[in-house]
Design an enzyme around this catalytic site. Structure first.
Site, PDB file in Angstrom:
ATOM      1  N   GLY A  96       0.836  -1.202   0.000  1.00  0.00           N
ATOM      2  CA  GLY A  96       0.000   0.000   0.000  1.00  0.00           C
ATOM      3  C   GLY A  96       0.862   1.240   0.000  1.00  0.00           C
ATOM      4  O   GLY A  96       2.003   1.233   0.451  1.00  0.00           O
ATOM      5  N   GLN A  97       0.281   2.296  -0.538  1.00  0.00           N
ATOM      6  CA  GLN A  97       1.049   3.519  -0.673  1.00  0.00           C
ATOM      7  C   GLN A  97       0.051   4.658  -0.648  1.00  0.00           C
ATOM      8  O   GLN A  97      -1.028   4.543  -1.221  1.00  0.00           O
ATOM      9  CB  GLN A  97       1.787   3.509  -2.013  1.00  0.00           C
ATOM     10  CG  GLN A  97       3.110   4.184  -1.947  1.00  0.00           C
ATOM     11  CD  GLN A  97       3.984   3.811  -3.128  1.00  0.00           C
ATOM     12  OE1 GLN A  97       3.594   3.010  -3.984  1.00  0.00           O
ATOM     13  NE2 GLN A  97       5.157   4.400  -3.197  1.00  0.00           N
ATOM     14  N   GLY A  98       0.379   5.740   0.007  1.00  0.00           N
ATOM     15  CA  GLY A  98      -0.575   6.842   0.028  1.00  0.00           C
ATOM     16  C   GLY A  98       0.037   8.046   0.699  1.00  0.00           C
ATOM     17  O   GLY A  98       1.258   8.120   0.858  1.00  0.00           O
ATOM     18  N   GLY A  99      -0.846   8.956   1.085  1.00  0.00           N
ATOM     19  CA  GLY A  99      -0.378  10.195   1.697  1.00  0.00           C
ATOM     20  C   GLY A  99       0.391   9.927   2.974  1.00  0.00           C
ATOM     21  O   GLY A  99       1.319  10.657   3.323  1.00  0.00           O
TER      22      GLY A  99
ATOM     23  N   VAL B 271       3.117   0.862   3.147  1.00  0.00           N
ATOM     24  CA  VAL B 271       2.909  -0.300   4.012  1.00  0.00           C
ATOM     25  C   VAL B 271       3.499  -1.519   3.318  1.00  0.00           C
ATOM     26  O   VAL B 271       3.269  -1.747   2.132  1.00  0.00           O
ATOM     27  CB  VAL B 271       1.416  -0.526   4.305  1.00  0.00           C
ATOM     28  CG1 VAL B 271       1.235  -1.729   5.214  1.00  0.00           C
ATOM     29  CG2 VAL B 271       0.807   0.708   4.929  1.00  0.00           C
TER      30      VAL B 271
ATOM     31  N   LYS C 264       4.541  -0.374   8.652  1.00  0.00           N
ATOM     32  CA  LYS C 264       4.116   0.939   8.153  1.00  0.00           C
ATOM     33  C   LYS C 264       5.296   1.901   8.254  1.00  0.00           C
ATOM     34  O   LYS C 264       5.809   2.172   9.333  1.00  0.00           O
ATOM     35  CB  LYS C 264       2.951   1.436   9.008  1.00  0.00           C
ATOM     36  CG  LYS C 264       2.289   2.680   8.494  1.00  0.00           C
ATOM     37  CD  LYS C 264       0.980   2.873   9.253  1.00  0.00           C
ATOM     38  CE  LYS C 264       0.576   4.337   9.291  1.00  0.00           C
ATOM     39  NZ  LYS C 264      -0.521   4.571  10.229  1.00  0.00           N
TER      40      LYS C 264
ATOM     41  N   ASP D 271     -10.725   9.628  13.778  1.00  0.00           N
ATOM     42  CA  ASP D 271     -10.746   9.549  12.315  1.00  0.00           C
ATOM     43  C   ASP D 271     -11.395   8.227  11.886  1.00  0.00           C
ATOM     44  O   ASP D 271     -10.790   7.414  11.196  1.00  0.00           O
ATOM     45  CB  ASP D 271      -9.309   9.665  11.789  1.00  0.00           C
ATOM     46  CG  ASP D 271      -9.273   9.928  10.282  1.00  0.00           C
ATOM     47  OD1 ASP D 271     -10.336  10.265   9.701  1.00  0.00           O
ATOM     48  OD2 ASP D 271      -8.177   9.775   9.701  1.00  0.00           O
TER      49      ASP D 271
END
Ligand SMILES: *[C@@H]1O[C@H](CO)[C@@H](O)[C@H](O)[C@H]1NC(C)=O
Ligand SMILES: *[C@@H]1O[C@H](CO)[C@@H](O)[C@H](O)[C@H]1NC(C)=O
Ligand SMILES: *[C@@H]1O[C@H](CO)[C@@H](O)[C@H](O)[C@H]1NC(C)=O
Ligand SMILES: *[C@@H]1O[C@H](CO)[C@@H](O)[C@H](O)[C@H]1NC(C)=O
Ligand SMILES: *[C@@H]1O[C@H](CO)[C@@H](O)[C@H](O)[C@H]1NC(C)=O
Length: 671
Positions: free
Chosen positions: A408-411, A415, A430, A525
């Site tokens: 996974g990849q994001g802001g 991961v 992470k 959140d």
């Protein structure tokens, strides 16, 4: 009518009988009333030098000066500083009702027949007390001058009324004081006579006295002081043969500094001299062999030595033991020498090798230090104390942090999944993006998560702090996030049962955090992307990055970065994030779960929460439900769900249920 008490001349022995160069006989008393009496002072014939006779007053058990017209008690005698502290009477004058002085005393005491004493100018002051009073001292009768004495000095004090004088203030109101000059020999005072008529009630007398400058504080009660009061006064004594040191040394038979290793100093107050033991000696310079060597080695406080101390006459030596050295053995410790032969040998054989090793070691140390710095910066010392968390070494994770393992990849960062050496369970690692703010939150996040142990909450296994931005190691949750399951392009079918199970258990996890642990934790959140699903679709809540510890009754205005679409509008409005804010977000998740629509439609920016309102009002809930489940479920369940969601999304915070109630309600619907 007051009468001056006549002083009885008890003291038959006078100074005149003393022999000048007395060799002290063994029979001389050396103490009286706890005060040491040392030559030139002495008690009894043959025990004192002329002018230094002391009488031991048996009735008072106190030494007094001899040859005085009134008793002058002595409370301190010092050979080393050439000082004596004695008690001297105050001078006074008192007024009767016709405003006349009806009695007075000038305080004069003849204590200085042989002129060995001077009133110490450094240690005493003159104090005058009264409410319309000019008092002064006069000293050293001298013929041939304008006046009878060589010294006059004094001051004036006044009180406007009975409340003018103040305790502790001696600056002219009820009390005045001043420094005195060198050379005073007498305790004689005088007053001018000014009216006391209006003041008799609070100030019937005037007073003047010399006193130890550190020993007198004015009190208004002293305006009516007992006329028999005595005050402590310091006297400087000296051998006063009208000679300076230089002259005295020539007159060998009367020279007072008889001990070897003694010195002569001119008196600092009046003509005369005093004797002192030379440096490195102590004792009594006025007696033969009175000055003895100081064994400095036994007094390390005053005479420091960090090496081997050896006393010498008048001094001492301090050296380092052989085989050690110190630049200053008196103050710095001795260090062993590195033998010269060894130095040369090492230099010759190992020079190059040492350099090579040193370079290698310094590189290693540098890397170690960097890792240590990161560890500290990332809150390592705090986290270390929370012993549920495993702290991973950088090497242990390196093989997992491999591009091939990235899931996974994001802001937030990346991961990875993989196995930790010697472990059989998959973990999710992470690795956050480099972000200063994030690093700051880090210790907080780790500690929060370490305290949560629940089957519906993603378990934090440990972390690695030896890197710039700390890395987190979680249990691996294989089915990905609820967000992905719901909205992925290849939609896996999701039965109503599974959806209710997911909702009920996620609610349980949140309820656990809200109310079942000692310090309640708000998630901050809640959204489908933060609800992970394992192989049996058991939800596990993740990402506490924005959580804060919140005490039960304290609403904490935090800076929670909620996700638009799930964020409680009340929180946006008031800045107060409460457990009910999590409930709101969860309401949106529920809605999303049964409609399979995104909370914030990316095409038209319509909030799912808002559209619900319209639909319930029109009682057309079914139209909103995901068609996949709409056919199966009973309308009763959907109405009940809709009602729960409406409650969760209520703009009135108090109308929203607690998370525990939500969990219970969902559990009930599941059955
Ligand atoms: C004698 O010497 C000591 C120390 O050397 C000093 O403190 C003291 O004031 C001296 N006394 C006089 C009367 O000079
Ligand atoms: C006050 O003292 C003076 C002097 O001693 C005396 O002449 C006068 O009579 C006294 N007055 C009273 C009221 O005692
Ligand atoms: C002096 O005393 C009078 C009456 O006691 C009072 O009225 C006055 O204010 C006082 N003056 C000062 C300067 O204290
Ligand atoms: C004055 O000296 C005496 C005796 O040395 C001591 O007991 C007393 O506390 C001193 N008073 C003050 C105000 O320093
Ligand atoms: C000191 O000198 C003065 C005059 O110079 C003299 O009157 C006095 O007697 C002398 N005192 C001693 C102790 O020699």
């Amino acid at each position: 009518m007051l009468i001056l008490l006549p002083y009885l001349l008890l003291l038959q022995l006078t100074a005149f009988s003393a022999t000048p160069e007395a060799q002290i006989t063994s029979g001389c008393p050396d103490r009286c009333g706890g005060i040491a009496i040392q030559y030139p002072f002495g008690i009894g014939t043959g025990c004192f030098r002329k002018g230094f006779e002391i009488i031991c007053d048996r009735s008072m058990n106190r030494p007094v000066l001899a040859g005085t017209t009134k008793p002058v008690p002595v409370n301190h005698l010092s050979i080393r500083t050439a000082e004596a502290r004695v008690m001297l009477p105050v001078a006074w004058q008192c007024f009767n009702s016709s405003d006349s002085v009806y009695a007075y005393s000038d305080g004069d005491v003849q204590f200085n027949l042989d002129e060995v004493y001077r009133i110490s100018n450094t240690n005493n002051q003159l104090v005058v007390i009264g409410c319309n009073t000019l008092g002064y001292t006069q000293s050293q009768r001298s013929e041939g001058n304008d006046y009878d004495y060589g010294y006059y000095t004094g001051c004036m004090c006044y009180c406007n009324n009975s409340r003018s004088a103040m305790n502790g203030a001696c600056a002219g109101v009820g009390c005045c004081r001043l420094d005195i000059p060198q050379g005073l020999t007498d305790n004689r005072m005088n007053f001018n006579v000014y009216t006391h008529k209006a003041r008799l009630g609070y100030s019937p007398c005037d007073y003047a006295f010399l006193v130890d400058r550190s020993n007198y504080t004015f009190h208004t009660a002293d305006l009516k002081m007992d006329i028999n009061t005595m005050m402590p006064v310091w006297l400087d004594w000296a051998i006063r043969d009208n000679l300076t040191c230089d002259e005295a040394k020539k007159a060998a038979e009367s020279y007072a500094c008889v001990s070897p290793n003694s010195e002569c100093r001119d008196s600092s107050n009046g003509l005369g001299y005093v004797c002192n033991c030379s440096m490195g000696y102590e004792g009594n310079p006025y007696i033969a062999n009175g000055c003895t060597d100081i064994n400095e080695c036994e007094r390390r406080q005053e005479y420091p030595c960090r090496g081997v101390c050896r006393n010498t006459l008048g001094s001492y030596e301090c050296k380092c033991p052989s085989g050690s050295h110190s630049a200053d053995p008196f103050n710095d410790p001795c260090n062993p020498n590195f033998p010269l032969a060894a130095k040369i040998a090492t230099g010759a054989i190992g020079g190059l090798f040492i350099i090579a090793v040193a370079v290698f070691v310094s590189l290693l140390v540098k890397e170690k230090r960097k890792m240590k710095d990161y560890f500290r910066k990332n809150g390592g010392p705090i986290i270390e104390e929370v012993n549920k968390i495993k702290l991973f070494r950088k090497e242990e994770l390196e093989q997992i942090l491999n591009r091939n393992n990235c899931i996974g990849q994001g802001g937030f960062g990346e991961v990875y999944k993989g196995y930790i050496r010697d472990e059989t369970h998959l973990v999710a690692v992470k690795k956050p993006k480099i972000d200063v703010k994030l690093a700051g939150q880090f210790a907080n996040e780790v500690i929060i998560q370490s305290r949560v142990l629940h089957k519906n909450i993603v378990k934090l296994i440990g972390c690695c702090l030896e890197v710039d931005v700390p890395i987190l190691v979680y249990e691996y949750v294989p089915n990905g996030s609820l967000d992905k399951i719901l909205h992925d392009s290849n939609r896996v079918p999701l039965s109503l049962d599974i959806r209710l199970q997911i909702a009920a258990q996620a609610a349980k996890g949140l309820a656990y955090m809200h109310s079942e642990i000692t310090t309640p934790i708000l998630h901050g959140d809640v959204k489908p992307a933060n609800i992970l699903l394992d192989e049996d679709f058991v939800p596990k809540i993740s990402d506490f990055g924005t959580s804060r510890m919140i005490t039960v009754d304290e609403n904490y205005a935090s800076t929670i970065i909620g996700n638009w679409g799930y964020m409680d509008p009340e929180y946006v409005l008031t800045g107060l994030y409460t457990s009910k804010s999590d409930v709101y977000s969860f309401g949106v998740v529920l809605l999303e779960l049964i409609t399979r629509k995104k909370a914030l439609d990316p095409d038209n920016n319509i909030l799912l929460g808002n559209s619900l309102d319209t639909y319930t009002k029109k009682k057309r809930v079914i139209e909103l439900i995901d068609p996949e489940i709409a056919a199966i479920g009973s309308t009763g369940i959907f109405h009940s769900l809709a009602e729960l969601i409406v409650q969760c999304l209520s703009s009135d915070v108090d109308q929203r249920p607690e998370m525990a109630d939500v969990a219970e309600h969902l559990q009930y619907l599941l059955k």
